[in-house]
Write a protein that holds these residues in place. Structure first.
Motif, PDB file in Angstrom:
ATOM      1  N   LEU A  85      43.503  66.467 -55.403  1.00 20.77           N
ATOM      2  CA  LEU A  85      42.762  66.418 -54.142  1.00 20.77           C
ATOM      3  C   LEU A  85      43.329  65.330 -53.228  1.00 20.77           C
ATOM      4  CD1 LEU A  85      40.016  67.772 -53.118  1.00 20.77           C
ATOM      5  CD2 LEU A  85      39.012  65.583 -53.720  1.00 20.77           C
ATOM      6  N   VAL A  86      43.586  64.170 -53.796  1.00 21.83           N
ATOM      7  CA  VAL A  86      44.166  63.067 -53.027  1.00 21.83           C
ATOM      8  C   VAL A  86      45.566  63.442 -52.548  1.00 21.83           C
ATOM      9  CG1 VAL A  86      44.997  60.680 -53.182  1.00 21.83           C
ATOM     10  CG2 VAL A  86      42.752  61.294 -54.142  1.00 21.83           C
ATOM     11  N   LEU A  88      46.675  66.224 -51.682  1.00 23.27           N
ATOM     12  CA  LEU A  88      46.649  67.167 -50.559  1.00 23.27           C
ATOM     13  C   LEU A  88      46.826  66.465 -49.229  1.00 23.27           C
ATOM     14  CD1 LEU A  88      43.645  69.490 -51.502  1.00 23.27           C
ATOM     15  CD2 LEU A  88      46.072  70.101 -51.497  1.00 23.27           C
ATOM     16  N   ASP A  89      46.497  65.182 -49.190  1.00 22.51           N
ATOM     17  CA  ASP A  89      46.558  64.393 -47.962  1.00 22.51           C
ATOM     18  C   ASP A  89      45.847  65.133 -46.825  1.00 22.51           C
ATOM     19  OD1 ASP A  89      47.131  62.245 -46.339  1.00 22.51           O
ATOM     20  OD2 ASP A  89      49.214  62.811 -45.999  1.00 22.51           O
ATOM     21  N   PRO A  90      44.565  65.472 -47.036  1.00 24.85           N
ATOM     22  CA  PRO A  90      43.852  66.326 -46.088  1.00 24.85           C
ATOM     23  C   PRO A  90      43.617  65.702 -44.724  1.00 24.85           C
ATOM     24  CG  PRO A  90      42.325  65.396 -47.671  1.00 24.85           C
ATOM     25  CD  PRO A  90      43.708  65.028 -48.132  1.00 24.85           C
ATOM     26  N   PHE A  91      43.807  64.397 -44.607  1.00 25.64           N
ATOM     27  CA  PHE A  91      43.555  63.727 -43.341  1.00 25.64           C
ATOM     28  C   PHE A  91      44.843  63.348 -42.609  1.00 25.64           C
ATOM     29  CE2 PHE A  91      39.858  62.930 -46.061  1.00 25.64           C
ATOM     30  CZ  PHE A  91      38.863  63.464 -45.263  1.00 25.64           C
ATOM     31  N   ALA A  92      45.961  63.927 -43.024  1.00 22.64           N
ATOM     32  CA  ALA A  92      47.233  63.661 -42.342  1.00 22.64           C
ATOM     33  C   ALA A  92      47.058  63.997 -40.863  1.00 22.64           C
ATOM     34  CB  ALA A  92      48.357  64.491 -42.951  1.00 22.64           C
ATOM     35  N   ALA A 135      35.587  70.978 -52.752  1.00 17.83           N
ATOM     36  CA  ALA A 135      35.518  69.751 -51.956  1.00 17.83           C
ATOM     37  C   ALA A 135      35.682  70.103 -50.481  1.00 17.83           C
ATOM     38  CB  ALA A 135      36.609  68.771 -52.374  1.00 17.83           C
ATOM     39  N   ALA A 136      35.102  69.267 -49.644  1.00 26.00           N
ATOM     40  CA  ALA A 136      35.272  69.411 -48.197  1.00 26.00           C
ATOM     41  C   ALA A 136      35.698  68.062 -47.646  1.00 26.00           C
ATOM     42  CB  ALA A 136      33.983  69.883 -47.554  1.00 26.00           C
ATOM     43  N   ALA A 172      40.739  57.808 -53.924  1.00 27.11           N
ATOM     44  CA  ALA A 172      42.066  57.516 -54.482  1.00 27.11           C
ATOM     45  C   ALA A 172      41.986  56.375 -55.501  1.00 27.11           C
ATOM     46  CB  ALA A 172      43.043  57.163 -53.360  1.00 27.11           C
ATOM     47  N   LYS A 173      41.200  55.356 -55.202  1.00 23.25           N
ATOM     48  CA  LYS A 173      41.043  54.230 -56.140  1.00 23.25           C
ATOM     49  C   LYS A 173      40.323  54.670 -57.413  1.00 23.25           C
ATOM     50  CE  LYS A 173      41.035  50.645 -52.605  1.00 23.25           C
ATOM     51  NZ  LYS A 173      40.232  49.606 -51.943  1.00 23.25           N
ATOM     52  N   ILE A 174      39.336  55.551 -57.265  1.00 22.35           N
ATOM     53  CA  ILE A 174      38.606  56.051 -58.430  1.00 22.35           C
ATOM     54  C   ILE A 174      39.560  56.807 -59.353  1.00 22.35           C
ATOM     55  CG2 ILE A 174      36.875  57.757 -59.169  1.00 22.35           C
ATOM     56  CD1 ILE A 174      35.287  56.946 -56.604  1.00 22.35           C
ATOM     57  N   ALA A 175      40.402  57.659 -58.770  1.00 24.54           N
ATOM     58  CA  ALA A 175      41.373  58.417 -59.575  1.00 24.54           C
ATOM     59  C   ALA A 175      42.318  57.483 -60.309  1.00 24.54           C
ATOM     60  CB  ALA A 175      42.147  59.386 -58.694  1.00 24.54           C
ATOM     61  N   ALA A 176      42.806  56.461 -59.619  1.00 23.66           N
ATOM     62  CA  ALA A 176      43.739  55.508 -60.255  1.00 23.66           C
ATOM     63  C   ALA A 176      43.053  54.730 -61.376  1.00 23.66           C
ATOM     64  CB  ALA A 176      44.297  54.548 -59.196  1.00 23.66           C
ATOM     65  N   ALA A 177      41.827  54.299 -61.148  1.00 22.83           N
ATOM     66  CA  ALA A 177      41.100  53.556 -62.178  1.00 22.83           C
ATOM     67  C   ALA A 177      40.787  54.453 -63.382  1.00 22.83           C
ATOM     68  CB  ALA A 177      39.809  52.985 -61.590  1.00 22.83           C
TER      69      ALA A 177
END
Length: 181
Positions: A85-86, A88-92, A135-136, A172-177
């Motif tokens: 999901l991260v 995807l960079d949906p906010f590029a 996800a949205a 993104a931080k949650i995924a890394a942790a």
């Protein structure tokens, strides 16, 4: 054993305060391994051999309701799903200013097929710019330093799913942790 991230809805908001050590106790009591929490907004990592995600989600929700005395909707994802999901960079292309927040809505069910994106609130407080799977992606615009409006109102009344939001950078931080867990 799969590593999961449980995104809990309505934890430590609206007077429903839950200490993270209490959440860890409740998840551990359910027989889940390696339970960890991340910040105070209801993000729990754990490992489980359970492959039926719906059954695991239902078991966690039942355990939380029993232990806390109120229902807590759970959006369960694997670490790989959150990383994808991260990625995807949906906010590029979205310009981030001090009045813009980028949010992920984790959904319990895929968005309804009749949802046409992008869609914005009448006041321009938020804009749902896209969706992927369960996800949205929402751009929130602060008014007077506060976030207003509820992007879930974009879903038709027939949508029976639940949603919980996290800032994109926090996701993104949650995924890394969780990957380190």
């Amino acid at each position: 054993m799969e590593t999961y991230i449980a995104f809990l809805r309505a934890v430590n908001v609206g007077g429903r305060t839950v200490r993270m050590d209490r959440l860890r106790e409740l998840f551990t009591a359910l027989g889940l391994d390696g339970v960890r929490t991340y910040i105070q907004s209801g993000n729990v990592f754990f490992r489980s051999a359970e492959t039926d995600r719906a059954a695991l989600t239902a078991r966690i929700e039942a355990g939380l309701a029993e232990g806390l005395g109120y229902p807590v909707p759970v959006m369960l994802r694997t670490v790989e799903e959150v990383e994808a999901l991260v990625a995807l960079d949906p906010f590029a292309g979205v310009e981030v200013t001090e009045d813009v927040r980028l949010c992920v809505l984790f959904l319990s069910e895929p968005p309804p097929p009749e949802l046409v994106l992008p869609v914005a609130s009448p006041k321009g407080d938020w804009e749902m710019i896209g969706a992927s799977g369960d996800a949205a992606f929402v751009v929130m615009r602060l008014r007077g330093g506060r976030m207003n409006g509820n992007p879930a109102t974009a879903f038709p009344k027939s949508y029976r799913g639940q949603a919980t939001s996290r800032f994109f950078h926090t996701t993104a931080k949650i995924a890394a942790a969780a990957r380190k867990a």
